[in-house]
Design a protein around this motif. Structure first.
Motif, PDB file in Angstrom:
ATOM      1  N   GLU A 193       0.795  -1.228   0.000  1.00 34.70           N
ATOM      2  CA  GLU A 193       0.000   0.000   0.000  1.00 34.70           C
ATOM      3  C   GLU A 193       0.830   1.283   0.000  1.00 34.70           C
ATOM      4  OE1 GLU A 193      -1.479  -2.277   2.598  1.00 34.70           O
ATOM      5  OE2 GLU A 193      -2.804  -3.053   1.041  1.00 34.70           O
ATOM      6  N   SER A 195       2.459   4.677  -0.990  1.00 34.57           N
ATOM      7  CA  SER A 195       2.168   5.746  -1.952  1.00 34.57           C
ATOM      8  C   SER A 195       3.462   6.479  -2.274  1.00 34.57           C
ATOM      9  CB  SER A 195       1.189   6.726  -1.326  1.00 34.57           C
ATOM     10  OG  SER A 195       1.802   7.337  -0.207  1.00 34.57           O
ATOM     11  N   ALA A 197       3.977   9.618  -1.979  1.00 33.92           N
ATOM     12  CA  ALA A 197       4.270  10.585  -0.912  1.00 33.92           C
ATOM     13  C   ALA A 197       4.935   9.905   0.281  1.00 33.92           C
ATOM     14  CB  ALA A 197       2.981  11.265  -0.477  1.00 33.92           C
ATOM     15  N   LYS A 198       4.447   8.716   0.620  1.00 37.63           N
ATOM     16  CA  LYS A 198       5.002   8.001   1.777  1.00 37.63           C
ATOM     17  C   LYS A 198       6.435   7.555   1.473  1.00 37.63           C
ATOM     18  CE  LYS A 198       4.369   5.402   5.671  1.00 37.63           C
ATOM     19  NZ  LYS A 198       5.418   4.465   5.651  1.00 37.63           N
ATOM     20  N   GLU A 217       4.876  17.096  -4.893  1.00 38.17           N
ATOM     21  CA  GLU A 217       5.690  15.878  -5.046  1.00 38.17           C
ATOM     22  C   GLU A 217       6.905  16.109  -5.943  1.00 38.17           C
ATOM     23  OE1 GLU A 217       2.722  12.970  -6.076  1.00 38.17           O
ATOM     24  OE2 GLU A 217       2.376  12.492  -3.967  1.00 38.17           O
ATOM     25  N   GLY A 474      -4.017   1.782   6.086  1.00 40.11           N
ATOM     26  CA  GLY A 474      -2.909   2.284   5.256  1.00 40.11           C
ATOM     27  C   GLY A 474      -3.165   2.218   3.774  1.00 40.11           C
ATOM     28  N   ARG A 476      -4.543   4.622   1.821  1.00 41.13           N
ATOM     29  CA  ARG A 476      -4.665   5.960   1.224  1.00 41.13           C
ATOM     30  C   ARG A 476      -6.109   6.316   0.879  1.00 41.13           C
ATOM     31  NH1 ARG A 476      -1.260   4.917  -3.663  1.00 41.13           N
ATOM     32  NH2 ARG A 476      -0.929   2.840  -2.856  1.00 41.13           N
ATOM     33  N   THR A 478      -9.568   8.210   0.835  1.00 39.14           N
ATOM     34  CA  THR A 478      -9.997   9.588   1.105  1.00 39.14           C
ATOM     35  C   THR A 478     -11.469   9.585   1.505  1.00 39.14           C
ATOM     36  OG1 THR A 478     -10.339   9.784  -1.241  1.00 39.14           O
ATOM     37  CG2 THR A 478      -8.339  10.799  -0.368  1.00 39.14           C
ATOM     38  N   GLU A 497      -4.244   4.686   9.652  1.00 38.87           N
ATOM     39  CA  GLU A 497      -3.225   5.149   8.705  1.00 38.87           C
ATOM     40  C   GLU A 497      -3.801   5.514   7.336  1.00 38.87           C
ATOM     41  OE1 GLU A 497       0.541   4.918   9.244  1.00 38.87           O
ATOM     42  OE2 GLU A 497      -0.125   4.985  11.318  1.00 38.87           O
ATOM     43  N   ASN A 498      -4.953   6.150   7.320  1.00 35.39           N
ATOM     44  CA  ASN A 498      -5.486   6.738   6.079  1.00 35.39           C
ATOM     45  C   ASN A 498      -5.608   8.231   6.356  1.00 35.39           C
ATOM     46  OD1 ASN A 498      -6.167   4.487   4.213  1.00 35.39           O
ATOM     47  ND2 ASN A 498      -7.401   3.829   5.959  1.00 35.39           N
ATOM     48  N   TRP A 499      -4.519   8.931   6.136  1.00 31.78           N
ATOM     49  CA  TRP A 499      -4.443  10.303   6.643  1.00 31.78           C
ATOM     50  C   TRP A 499      -5.384  11.278   5.940  1.00 31.78           C
ATOM     51  CZ3 TRP A 499      -2.721   9.801  11.185  1.00 31.78           C
ATOM     52  CH2 TRP A 499      -1.751   8.844  11.473  1.00 31.78           C
ATOM     53  N   GLY A 500      -5.720  10.936   4.692  1.00 36.33           N
ATOM     54  CA  GLY A 500      -6.584  11.883   3.967  1.00 36.33           C
ATOM     55  C   GLY A 500      -8.068  11.558   4.118  1.00 36.33           C
TER      56      GLY A 500
END
Ligand SMILES: Nc1ncnc2c1ncn2[C@@H]1O[C@H](COP(=O)(O)OP(=O)(O)O)[C@@H](O)[C@H]1O
Ligand SMILES: [Mg+2]
Length: 504
Positions: A193, A195, A197-198, A217, A474, A476, A478, A497-500
């Protein structure tokens, strides 16, 4: 005349004492070589990756080599000399003897053999002993590629549980310990999983690059690119467990800087091809005999004392098809069983499980499931399944997990919180001993454990049925998962761990 007689006399004297001195020199040289061996074994235990050999020690070792060579050639010259001219070498022998004695004196190195080496950057990783000739050859092949200036991108591929991560951890440590060819060794666990960004964030933290949080990015890729191109121009980057085709350019990893290497491990040959690996190395399973030895190592050789058990145990091992993870998980759950009927029953269960699957990957999942089934205790099984609520490859703090188990009533109630905590730790040990969890780090602040990705796949397989979990950790996200995924019989949902993620 007297002068000449004296000279002849001295020469004959030399001739007589030469053999004696030669023997003495040989004894002293043996002492010196013994000391060299001791020093070499001290060096290999003191030379940790963050240390380097003292210059003086290095010169001393080289000098011993030189002295050995020179004495050997002196010996040759003496052997070739006639009886008349042998005596002329007497002084050489004495000189060498003095040199050897001095070297023995200098070789004490009471203040240690190594010093700190702050320039080497990289993290030592915990490893276990790996068995198998094929594994050894793979390690050698990868090492050769790393030392070879022609090869830049190396793909290491093979199915889950075959040993890719373990092999690369060994290489990582060996690189830190043995070579000065690279400025930095960077290890990134990529996982399913991951991304972009990660990946950039992980890389930045390894390289000490600070993002302000506002960059896009592309800017971040530029910052990483700059650091990798100019600050650490000779790096080895190990990307473990790559699932998708990564674009190194988008991440900010330079692809053409001289002397640097990229190594990726993956279950997919396609990934290796897509990123343009110059060399692809397939990790092979253990040979039958090697798998058997590994099985015995874990289960304990004394099972062979039980009459009739060996062929059953061998058949059980064969079911693991040389896959190290399968062998260790199955062996760990058979450990301590000493009734032949239990072993026969286990073999039967494994054979039945095999009939119901298609493909090797499914078969491995069944072997792992076999170990889960053998936990027998439902609460214990539930404790295990709870670990799959965390994202793949997540470092789970033991303390958090134990508290989660206690909060869920999975740990038997005791008269104190401490007693419950201890009980939870005992459960943790049981899962670790069964190889269903791996210890990732162990410090004075406690342990972190992780679930092997394939073991997690097995757990998620189970939680698609009973008990039913919805695990989107985790990923990602949204938005929350679709309505149809929220089934009535769901027992647990993990959206960590799905920050968005925006919840309504
Ligand atoms: N050659 C080997 N000998 C003994 N144990 C091994 C070997 N290769 C792997 N293992 C063990 O098998 C397990 C899975 O290995 P791992 O490296 O995580 O596989 P992968 O990364 O390919 O999924 C680990 O616990 C590891 O210690
Ligand atoms: Mg792996």
């Amino acid at each position: 005349m007297d002068y000449f007689l004296n000279k002849i006399d001295k020469h004959l004297d030399n001739h007589r004492s030469l053999d004696q001195n030669k023997n003495e020199l040989k004894r002293k040289l043996n002492d010196l070589n013994g000391l060299k061996e001791d020093i070499e074994s001290r060096v290999s235990s003191e030379l940790q990756p963050t240390k380097k050999l003292k210059k003086g020690v290095q010169i001393w070792l080289e000098n011993v080599e030189r002295i050995n060579g020179e004495i050997q050639s002196l010996d040759g010259r003496i052997g070739e000399s006639s009886a008349l001219t042998r005596g002329f070498h007497a002084e050489d022998v004495l000189m060498r003897m003095k040199e050897v004695e001095e070297h023995i004196q200098q070789g004490k190195f009471c203040e240690g053999l190594v010093v700190d080496n702050p320039q080497r950057i990289g993290q030592v990783l915990s490893t276990s002993t790996l068995s198998g000739e094929a594994t050894k050859l793979c390690i050698e092949e990868i090492w050769q590629c790393l030392m070879n200036d022609e090869v830049r991108k190396i793909g290491v591929w093979g199915m889950g549980g075959i040993g890719k991560t373990s092999i690369m951890k060994h290489i990582n440590n060996q690189l830190l310990k043995e070579t000065h060819k690279f400025d930095v060794v960077i290890w990134i666990t990529v996982s399913k999983e991951m991304s972009l960004a990660k990946l950039q964030k992980d890389l930045a933290s390894k390289l000490d690059v600070k993002f302000s949080g506002n960059e896009c990015e592309t800017t971040r890729a530029g910052m990483l690119f700059e650091t990798l191109s100019f600050k650490f121009s000779r790096f080895v980057m190990i990307l473990d467990d790559v699932w998708e085709k990564v674009s190194f350019e988008k991440v900010g990893i330079p692809e053409s800087s001289n002397g640097s290497k990229l190594v990726l491990t993956t279950r997919s040959l396609d990934v290796c091809r897509h990123v343009g690996c110059n060399r692809v190395i397939q990790i092979k399973p253990l040979a039958e005999e090697e798998a058997w030895n590994l099985f015995l190592e874990i289960v304990g050789g004394n099972i062979l004392n039980i009459p009739g058990l060996e062929p059953v145990a061998k058949s059980i091992t064969k079911h693991c098809a040389g896959l190290p993870l399968g062998v260790i998980v199955v062996a760990a759950c058979m450990k301590g069983l000493d009734d032949l009927f239990e072993w026969r029953n286990a073999l039967k269960e494994l054979s039945l499980a095999r009939e119901s699957v298609n493909g090797l990957e499914d078969e491995v999942i069944q072997q792992l499931r076999f170990s889960y089934d053998r936990l027998k205790d439902q609460k214990l099984q539930h404790c295990f399944l709870n670990c799959a609520l965390y994202p793949a490859d997540f470092a789970i703090r033991e303390i958090d997990l134990v508290h989660l188990w206690i909060a869920e009533g999975l740990v038997e109630e005791m008269n104190s919180r401490q007693a419950e905590y201890d009980k939870g730790c005992a459960i943790m040990n049981r899962l670790i001993n069964n190889c269903l969890l791996e210890v990732l780090t162990e410090t004075e602040n406690g342990r972190c454990v992780k679930m092997h990705d394939l073991v997690r796949d097995m757990a998620l397989h189970i939680t698609c049925g009973t008990p039913r979990f919805l695990v989107k950790a985790g990923m990602r996200l949204t938005e929350p998962p679709d309505m149809q995924e929220w089934r009535k019989d769901l027992e647990k949902v993990s959206l960590m761990e799905n920050w968005g993620l925006q919840l309504p």
